[in-house]
Design a protein around this motif. Sequence first.
Motif, short mmCIF file in Angstrom:
data_model
loop_
_atom_site.label_atom_id
_atom_site.label_comp_id
_atom_site.label_asym_id
_atom_site.label_seq_id
_atom_site.Cartn_x
_atom_site.Cartn_y
_atom_site.Cartn_z
N ARG A 70 -1.67 62.04 67.66
CA ARG A 70 -1.69 62.11 69.12
C ARG A 70 -0.64 63.09 69.59
O ARG A 70 0.46 63.16 69.03
CB ARG A 70 -1.44 60.72 69.72
CG ARG A 70 -2.57 59.74 69.52
CD ARG A 70 -2.41 58.52 70.42
NE ARG A 70 -1.25 57.74 70.06
CZ ARG A 70 -1.29 56.69 69.25
NH1 ARG A 70 -2.45 56.32 68.72
NH2 ARG A 70 -0.21 56.00 68.97
N THR A 73 -0.24 62.57 75.22
CA THR A 73 -1.05 61.37 75.02
C THR A 73 -0.18 60.18 74.64
O THR A 73 -0.37 59.06 75.13
CB THR A 73 -2.10 61.62 73.93
OG1 THR A 73 -2.94 62.70 74.32
CG2 THR A 73 -2.95 60.37 73.70
N GLU A 74 0.80 60.41 73.77
CA GLU A 74 1.69 59.33 73.36
C GLU A 74 2.53 58.84 74.55
O GLU A 74 2.80 57.64 74.67
CB GLU A 74 2.62 59.82 72.24
CG GLU A 74 3.42 58.71 71.58
CD GLU A 74 2.55 57.65 70.96
OE1 GLU A 74 2.88 56.46 71.11
OE2 GLU A 74 1.53 58.01 70.34
N ASN A 76 0.32 56.61 76.66
CA ASN A 76 0.14 55.34 75.96
C ASN A 76 1.36 54.44 76.14
O ASN A 76 1.22 53.23 76.37
CB ASN A 76 -0.11 55.62 74.48
CG ASN A 76 -0.38 54.35 73.69
OD1 ASN A 76 -1.25 53.56 74.04
ND2 ASN A 76 0.36 54.15 72.62
N LYS A 82 1.51 50.75 78.15
CA LYS A 82 1.98 49.53 77.51
C LYS A 82 3.12 48.90 78.29
O LYS A 82 3.18 47.68 78.43
CB LYS A 82 2.42 49.83 76.07
CG LYS A 82 1.26 50.13 75.13
CD LYS A 82 1.70 50.08 73.67
CE LYS A 82 2.70 51.16 73.34
NZ LYS A 82 3.02 51.18 71.90
N GLN A 130 -5.45 51.51 77.87
CA GLN A 130 -4.45 51.71 76.83
C GLN A 130 -5.11 51.72 75.44
O GLN A 130 -4.74 52.54 74.58
CB GLN A 130 -3.39 50.62 76.91
CG GLN A 130 -2.17 50.87 76.04
CD GLN A 130 -2.31 50.28 74.66
OE1 GLN A 130 -2.88 49.20 74.49
NE2 GLN A 130 -1.82 50.99 73.66
N VAL A 177 -6.79 55.15 75.02
CA VAL A 177 -5.85 56.25 74.82
C VAL A 177 -5.25 56.19 73.42
O VAL A 177 -5.05 57.22 72.78
CB VAL A 177 -4.73 56.21 75.89
CG1 VAL A 177 -3.65 57.23 75.58
CG2 VAL A 177 -5.32 56.50 77.27
N SER A 178 -4.97 54.99 72.93
CA SER A 178 -4.31 54.85 71.63
C SER A 178 -5.27 54.94 70.46
O SER A 178 -4.82 55.00 69.30
CB SER A 178 -3.57 53.51 71.56
OG SER A 178 -4.46 52.43 71.68
#
Length: 249
Positions: A57, A61-62, A65, A69, A244, A247-248
């Motif tokens: 990722r 993107t990270e 994420n 969270k 989430q 995305v992850s």
Amino acid sequence: SCGGAVLYCDLLCWFAAMLSGTFRHTAESLQRNKGPQGFHWQAARSQRPVQAFARKRSPITEGLNTVLKDELKIEKERYRTPDTVLEGPPSNFLLEDKPNSNTLLLTRSFGSEDIVVEVDLDTQRVEEDNSEDEEDEEELESLLPVVFVVNIIKNNHVLGFRCETNGEDISVTHVSLDGTDSEEEDELAPYTGPVFTELDDTLQQAFTDYLEERGITAEFGHYLVELVHDKLEVEYMNWLTRVQEFVSS
């Protein structure tokens, strides 16, 4: 004898030819599979782990994420189902609340009538951004009014009420009468009723009493405000979870 010697020589020649062919086939096979690191290079290369080619990722993107969270964690920590919602709807109404649904339905019967209360989350008021007042603790305790529709169904007709409640009382904003059997479709829009606030006060109060008799009371309004607020919180957490996970993945 000469015959036996000839046969013996023929057997030796045949055996030598067989050994020569076997060695040549083996050498060619090894040559094909031989790489810079030795034999069986082709087989070793085909056994490289697939995980080495997995896409990582990106930092953006990270980052998204992580924020998702954190937001979900905060919402779950402060969430609590209101006692009013846990007790269930008043006036013998039955609640239909499907997960990931944008609509709440409450139904009951009253004599020969079927009463359906519908709440559409998309039609609810949006909280205004008053940044200067956000630090006021009392603001957190106030819930926004809820807009809802009450349909009273009888004899293939629907008497509809558009209503609003702030949790303390019920306000009617419009009354209409529509048929449920559309045998003849009219292209012209039907007359749906007058502006409710322009009706005589006595008539307005009579409509309010009519609804109260069927369970649309101040107690019902209080329950509805708590229910909608809780529904919005639950669906928001469900939405955060689904996004989430996407995305992850």
